[in-house]
Design a protein around this motif. Structure first.
Motif, mmCIF file in Angstrom:
data_model
loop_
_atom_site.group_PDB
_atom_site.id
_atom_site.type_symbol
_atom_site.label_atom_id
_atom_site.label_comp_id
_atom_site.label_asym_id
_atom_site.label_seq_id
_atom_site.Cartn_x
_atom_site.Cartn_y
_atom_site.Cartn_z
ATOM 1 N N VAL A 1 0.846 -1.195 0.000
ATOM 2 C CA VAL A 1 0.000 0.000 0.000
ATOM 3 C C VAL A 1 0.877 1.239 0.000
ATOM 4 O O VAL A 1 1.824 1.342 0.790
ATOM 5 C CB VAL A 1 -0.930 0.009 1.230
ATOM 6 N N THR A 2 0.537 2.170 -0.874
ATOM 7 C CA THR A 2 1.269 3.436 -0.958
ATOM 8 C C THR A 2 0.352 4.569 -0.519
ATOM 9 O O THR A 2 -0.789 4.663 -0.962
ATOM 10 C CB THR A 2 1.759 3.701 -2.398
ATOM 11 N N ILE A 3 0.860 5.431 0.364
ATOM 12 C CA ILE A 3 0.089 6.575 0.841
ATOM 13 C C ILE A 3 0.794 7.866 0.435
ATOM 14 O O ILE A 3 1.952 7.857 0.004
ATOM 15 C CB ILE A 3 -0.098 6.537 2.373
ATOM 16 N N ASN A 4 0.095 8.981 0.594
ATOM 17 C CA ASN A 4 0.640 10.293 0.222
ATOM 18 C C ASN A 4 1.505 10.855 1.348
ATOM 19 O O ASN A 4 1.204 11.882 1.951
ATOM 20 C CB ASN A 4 -0.501 11.259 -0.108
ATOM 21 N N LYS A 5 2.592 10.171 1.660
ATOM 22 C CA LYS A 5 3.415 10.549 2.811
ATOM 23 C C LYS A 5 4.004 11.944 2.672
ATOM 24 O O LYS A 5 4.097 12.710 3.640
ATOM 25 C CB LYS A 5 4.535 9.526 3.008
ATOM 26 N N ILE B 1 -4.791 11.938 5.134
ATOM 27 C CA ILE B 1 -4.128 10.754 4.600
ATOM 28 C C ILE B 1 -4.969 10.175 3.464
ATOM 29 O O ILE B 1 -6.202 10.206 3.515
ATOM 30 C CB ILE B 1 -3.898 9.717 5.715
ATOM 31 N N ALA B 2 -4.311 9.661 2.448
ATOM 32 C CA ALA B 2 -5.004 9.096 1.291
ATOM 33 C C ALA B 2 -4.207 7.917 0.751
ATOM 34 O O ALA B 2 -2.971 7.907 0.806
ATOM 35 C CB ALA B 2 -5.201 10.140 0.195
ATOM 36 N N ILE B 3 -4.930 6.909 0.250
ATOM 37 C CA ILE B 3 -4.290 5.750 -0.379
ATOM 38 C C ILE B 3 -4.045 6.103 -1.849
ATOM 39 O O ILE B 3 -4.979 6.282 -2.620
ATOM 40 C CB ILE B 3 -5.178 4.504 -0.271
ATOM 41 N N SER B 4 -2.780 6.211 -2.211
ATOM 42 C CA SER B 4 -2.451 6.600 -3.590
ATOM 43 C C SER B 4 -2.240 5.404 -4.505
ATOM 44 O O SER B 4 -2.213 5.567 -5.725
ATOM 45 C CB SER B 4 -1.198 7.482 -3.598
ATOM 46 N N GLY B 5 -2.078 4.222 -3.954
ATOM 47 C CA GLY B 5 -1.893 3.062 -4.813
ATOM 48 C C GLY B 5 -1.840 1.774 -4.019
ATOM 49 O O GLY B 5 -1.334 1.747 -2.895
ATOM 50 N N VAL B 6 -2.379 0.688 -4.612
ATOM 51 C CA VAL B 6 -2.291 -0.658 -4.045
ATOM 52 C C VAL B 6 -1.852 -1.579 -5.172
ATOM 53 O O VAL B 6 -2.555 -1.719 -6.173
ATOM 54 C CB VAL B 6 -3.640 -1.121 -3.447
ATOM 55 N N ALA B 7 -0.680 -2.193 -5.025
ATOM 56 C CA ALA B 7 -0.118 -2.990 -6.117
ATOM 57 C C ALA B 7 0.439 -4.294 -5.583
ATOM 58 O O ALA B 7 0.697 -4.450 -4.385
ATOM 59 C CB ALA B 7 0.987 -2.207 -6.835
ATOM 60 N N ASN B 8 0.622 -5.256 -6.497
ATOM 61 C CA ASN B 8 1.222 -6.534 -6.154
ATOM 62 C C ASN B 8 2.709 -6.337 -5.862
ATOM 63 O O ASN B 8 3.404 -5.627 -6.596
ATOM 64 C CB ASN B 8 1.029 -7.531 -7.303
ATOM 65 N N SER B 9 3.212 -6.952 -4.806
ATOM 66 C CA SER B 9 4.597 -6.736 -4.397
ATOM 67 C C SER B 9 5.600 -7.286 -5.401
ATOM 68 O O SER B 9 6.737 -6.809 -5.471
ATOM 69 C CB SER B 9 4.839 -7.386 -3.031
ATOM 70 N N SER B 10 5.193 -8.266 -6.203
ATOM 71 C CA SER B 10 6.120 -8.875 -7.172
ATOM 72 C C SER B 10 6.008 -8.247 -8.556
ATOM 73 O O SER B 10 6.993 -7.774 -9.126
ATOM 74 C CB SER B 10 5.865 -10.377 -7.258
ATOM 75 N N SER B 11 4.783 -8.238 -9.104
ATOM 76 C CA SER B 11 4.595 -7.764 -10.477
ATOM 77 C C SER B 11 4.338 -6.270 -10.578
ATOM 78 O O SER B 11 4.520 -5.675 -11.635
ATOM 79 C CB SER B 11 3.435 -8.521 -11.129
ATOM 80 N N GLY B 12 3.904 -5.645 -9.502
ATOM 81 C CA GLY B 12 3.576 -4.219 -9.550
ATOM 82 C C GLY B 12 2.230 -3.918 -10.168
ATOM 83 O O GLY B 12 1.873 -2.749 -10.322
ATOM 84 N N SER B 13 1.465 -4.947 -10.530
ATOM 85 C CA SER B 13 0.142 -4.720 -11.126
ATOM 86 C C SER B 13 -0.845 -4.276 -10.050
ATOM 87 O O SER B 13 -0.727 -4.662 -8.886
ATOM 88 C CB SER B 13 -0.356 -5.996 -11.794
ATOM 89 N N ASP C 1 -11.000 -2.292 -1.569
ATOM 90 C CA ASP C 1 -12.158 -1.548 -1.058
ATOM 91 C C ASP C 1 -11.689 -0.683 0.101
ATOM 92 O O ASP C 1 -11.089 -1.192 1.053
ATOM 93 C CB ASP C 1 -13.246 -2.526 -0.601
ATOM 94 N N ILE C 2 -11.960 0.631 0.029
ATOM 95 C CA ILE C 2 -11.490 1.584 1.028
ATOM 96 C C ILE C 2 -12.694 2.217 1.712
ATOM 97 O O ILE C 2 -13.639 2.648 1.047
ATOM 98 C CB ILE C 2 -10.600 2.683 0.393
ATOM 99 N N SER C 3 -12.667 2.256 3.034
ATOM 100 C CA SER C 3 -13.714 2.925 3.807
ATOM 101 C C SER C 3 -13.069 3.800 4.877
ATOM 102 O O SER C 3 -11.971 3.498 5.354
ATOM 103 C CB SER C 3 -14.659 1.909 4.454
ATOM 104 N N MET C 4 -13.769 4.883 5.245
ATOM 105 C CA MET C 4 -13.256 5.825 6.230
ATOM 106 C C MET C 4 -14.346 6.130 7.247
ATOM 107 O O MET C 4 -15.525 6.205 6.901
ATOM 108 C CB MET C 4 -12.778 7.116 5.554
#
Length: 539
Positions: free
Chosen positions: A343-347, A509-521, A526-529
Motif C-alpha cells: 500500500v502506498t500513501i501520500n506521505k 491521509i489518502a491511499i495513492s496506490g495498491v499494487a502486487n509486491s512482485s509484479s507491480g500490477s 475496497d477503502i472505507s473511512m
C-alpha cells in the motif's frame, strides 16, 4: 417500463437465479428461458431480441453467463438498458464474482438486490449501487441503541448492587464493632465469641483481659476476630445476581448515575417529538457503536479501513480544555492476491503536526523513502485477519469539530431556563447523526421555547437528546435550543455528551496506490473511512 423477470443464466438457458416481478407460472418462465438461446444466436450484434409477445434484453457476463431481462414489447428500451447496466454492476458486487458457484451461494442476496432495483409489477426504482449496498446491510440505529441501552442498564444495576452491598457491609461492621465495645455477646456468624462479657456488663478493661486470655489458649487470632468474616466477603458475593432476577433489575439512579451513563439516558420509544425542525424520525447514532453489523462478504482481494477517534473535554462556555485525535489504517487481506499487496500513501503531503508510527513488522525504511507500507522481508499479510499497519495522533484544541455553549439560569420560581448553542468549528468536516445528550435533573418533560433541529425526551431517565441529521458549513452549521424545566440545580445539566459520525478524516491521509509486491500490477481493493468520537463531552 415493465420487467417481467430478471435472471442470471448460462449460454444454454439454465437459470442460476431468476426473479419474477409479475404473476407467471413455472412453465411460462421455463419456456421463456428455454427459447432465449435459440433467439440470441440470430442477433449476436444486438443487446436485445424480440418475439411476438416479449422482448429479451441481455448482456453477456464472464464465464459464459448472461444477465437477462424479459420485458413487454411496450417497455421503454432506454430504461431497460439502464436497468440492465445497473444490475450488471450489482451482480458481481453482491456475489463476489461471476462464477456459477458464487452465484448459487449468494442466490438469496441477489434476489434481495434485484428487489431493490425493481418493484413488484416490474417498475424501476431510483436506486444506485451505494444505496443498494446500504439497504442490503440493513443497518439499524434503533437496534444499536436498544442493545447499548440494555448493556448500560446492566452496568448501572451492577454498580448499584455493589454500592448497596458495600453499605450493608459497613452497617454490619459498625454493628459488630458496637457489640465488641459494649461487651455484649455477638450472634450470627460470630458464634465463636460466646465467652465475651458473660451475662452482665463488665468494664472495658476486664473485657480486653478476657480477650488476651483467649488469645493465649488458641494458636490463631483469626478464629476469634469479630471482623474476619466481613473482611473475607466482597460486594459481589454479598448480594447474588439472583436477587436482581426476582425483581426484574430495578434501577434507582440519582443525579450522579444519570450523568455517568450516556446510553442509559435514551430509552427506545416511538414518541418522537419534532419541534420547530424538520419532520421525520430520528436515527440516533451515539458515536462508538455498541454492536457492529455483520460484515458483508468481501468482494475484493483487499480491504482498507481508515478510522479516526476523537476525545474532547469542553468547559461550559464552549472552550476546549483538551482534545486528542487517534487514527489507524487497518488492512485485511481477503485472498492470496490481497496478502501479496503493498500500500502506498501520500506521505510527502502529510502535515508534520500529526505523529505517525508504523507497525513494528512494517518495513520502515521503504516507508520513509517512498511512503510504501509493506512487511519486512517481502512477507505476505495474513489472510482474513485485520492488521493495523499505520497509526497517527494529534493533540490540539483546534481539532474539535463542534462546540457547545450551555447557560442554565434559575428563574427563582422552581424552574430553570436553559439556553444552548451548537456551532460547527471546522468547515472541512461533514457530520451526520449529531446527537447532543442533556441530563435534566428531573423526569418531567421540558417546555421547549425555540429549537433548531429535533429533540426526544426520555421520562424514565430524565434525559433529552437534541438531534441533527447533518451538520456542515452549508447545513445547520449553527443551532440553538432554549427550554425551561422544573428544578433549581444548574449543575444537573452536566456533563453534556455529544455523538456523531463522519466519513471525513481530520488527517489528510489518502491511499495513492495498491499494487502486487512482485509484479507491480494494481490490486483491486475496497477503502472505507470513519470518524467518530470516543469521548466528547461538555462539563
Amino acid at each position: 417500463m415493465v420487467v417481467l423477470s430478471a435472471s442470471v443464466c448460462t449460454r444454454q438457458g439454465k437459470a442460476l437465479v431468476s426473479r419474477q416481478f409479475v404473476e407467471m407460472n413455472r412453465l411460462r418462465v421455463e419456456g421463456l428461458l428455454a427459447a432465449f438461446p435459440k433467439l440470441v444466436g440470430h442477433a449476436k450484434q444486438h443487446t436485445y431480441v424480440e418475439t411476438d409477445s416479449v422482448r429479451y434484453v441481455y448482456q453477456p457476463l464472464e464465464n459464459n453467463l448472461y444477465l437477462l431481462l424479459v420485458t413487454t414489447k411496450a417497455s421503454n428500451i432506454v430504461e431497460d438498458l439502464g436497468t440492465l447496466r445497473l444490475l450488471a454492476k450489482v451482480v458481481p458486487d453482491v456475489a463476489g464474482g461471476l462464477q456459477e458457484h458464487t452465484i448459487n451461494e449468494n442466490a438469496f442476496e441477489l434476489i434481495f438486490a434485484f428487489d431493490e432495483v425493481l418493484t413488484a409489477g416490474g417498475y424501476k426504482e431510483e436506486a444506485t449501487l451505494s444505496s443498494i449496498r446500504t439497504n442490503l446491510i440493513m443497518d439499524s440505529h434503533e437496534e444499536k441503541i436498544h442493545k447499548a441501552l440494555q448493556q448500560s442498564k446492566e452496568d448501572a444495576a451492577r454498580a448499584e448492587m455493589q454500592k448497596k452491598a458495600k453499605t450493608l457491609q459497613e452497617q454490619k461492621m459498625a454493628q459488630q464493632r458496637q457489640t465488641f465495645l459494649s461487651g455484649q455477646a455477638p450472634s450470627g456468624s460470630l458464634g465463636g465469641m460466646e465467652g465475651f462479657g458473660g451475662g452482665g456488663a463488665p468494664s472495658q478493661g476486664g473485657m480486653f483481659d478476657q480477650f488476651q486470655g483467649m488469645e493465649q489458649q488458641v494458636p490463631t487470632q483469626q478464629e476469634y476476630n469479630p471482623y474476619a468474616s466481613l473482611q473475607k466477603s466482597t460486594a459481589p458475593v454479598a448480594i447474588a445476581p439472583k436477587v436482581l432476577a426476582k425483581s426484574g433489575m430495578k434501577l434507582s439512579m440519582g443525579k450522579g448515575g444519570k450523568k455517568d451513563s450516556l446510553m442509559a439516558a435514551m430509552a427506545v420509544e416511538d414518541n418522537l417529538l419534532p419541534v420547530g425542525g424538520k419532520g421525520g424520525g430520528i436515527d440516533f447514532g451515539f458515536g462508538a457503536p455498541a454492536v457492529a453489523p455483520p460484515p458483508a462478504a468481501p468482494s475484493t482481494p483487499l480491504s482498507l479501513v481508515l478510522e479516526e477517534k476523537i476525545s474532547v473535554n469542553m468547559n461550559r462556555e464552549g472552550g476546549v480544555e483538551n482534545c486528542e485525535v487517534k487514527g489507524i489504517l487497518n488492512l485485511t487481506a481477503n485472498t492470496d492476491a490481497g496478502a501479496a499487496a503493498v500500500v502506498t500513501i501520500n506521505k510527502s503531503q502529510l502535515p508534520s503536526t500529526f505523529n505517525y508510527a508504523t507497525h513494528p513488522k512494517v518495513d520502515k525504511k521503504i516507508y520513509e523513502q517512498r511512503g510504501v507500507l509493506a512487511l519486512k522481508g517481502g512477507k505476505a499479510f495474513p489472510i482474513a485477519r485485520s492488521v493495523g499497519i499505520l497509526r497517527w495522533s494529534y493533540n490540539n484544541e483546534d481539532a474539535a469539530p463542534i462546540s457547545i455553549n450551555c447557560w442554565p439560569e434559575d428563574e427563582g420560581s422552581g424552574r430553570i431556563t436553559v439556553s444552548i448553542e451548537m456551532e460547527l468549528t471546522r468547515a472541512d468536516i461533514v457530520l451526520h447523526d449529531v446527537n447532543i445528550l442533556l441530563p435534566l435533573g428531573t423526569t418531567e418533560p421540558p417546555a421547549i421555547e425555540s429549537i433548531d433541529g429535533q429533540y426526544k425526551h426520555d421520562p424514565n431517565s430524565g434525559m433529552m437528546c437534541w438531534h441533527f441529521d447533518a451538520v456542515d458549513s452549508n447545513t445547520n452549521s449553527t443551532g440553538s435550543l432554549e427550554f425551561s424545566v422544573a428544578g433549581n440545580n444548574s449543575d444537573a445539566f452536566f456533563p453534556i455528551q455529544i455523538g456523531f459520525r463522519s466519513q471525513t478524516l481530520l488527517c489528510p491521509i489518502a491511499i495513492s496506490g495498491v499494487a502486487n509486491s512482485s509484479s507491480g500490477s494494481p490490486v483491486p481493493n475496497d477503502i472505507s473511512m470513519s470518524f467518530v468520537p470516543d469521548k466528547y463531552q461538555c462539563a
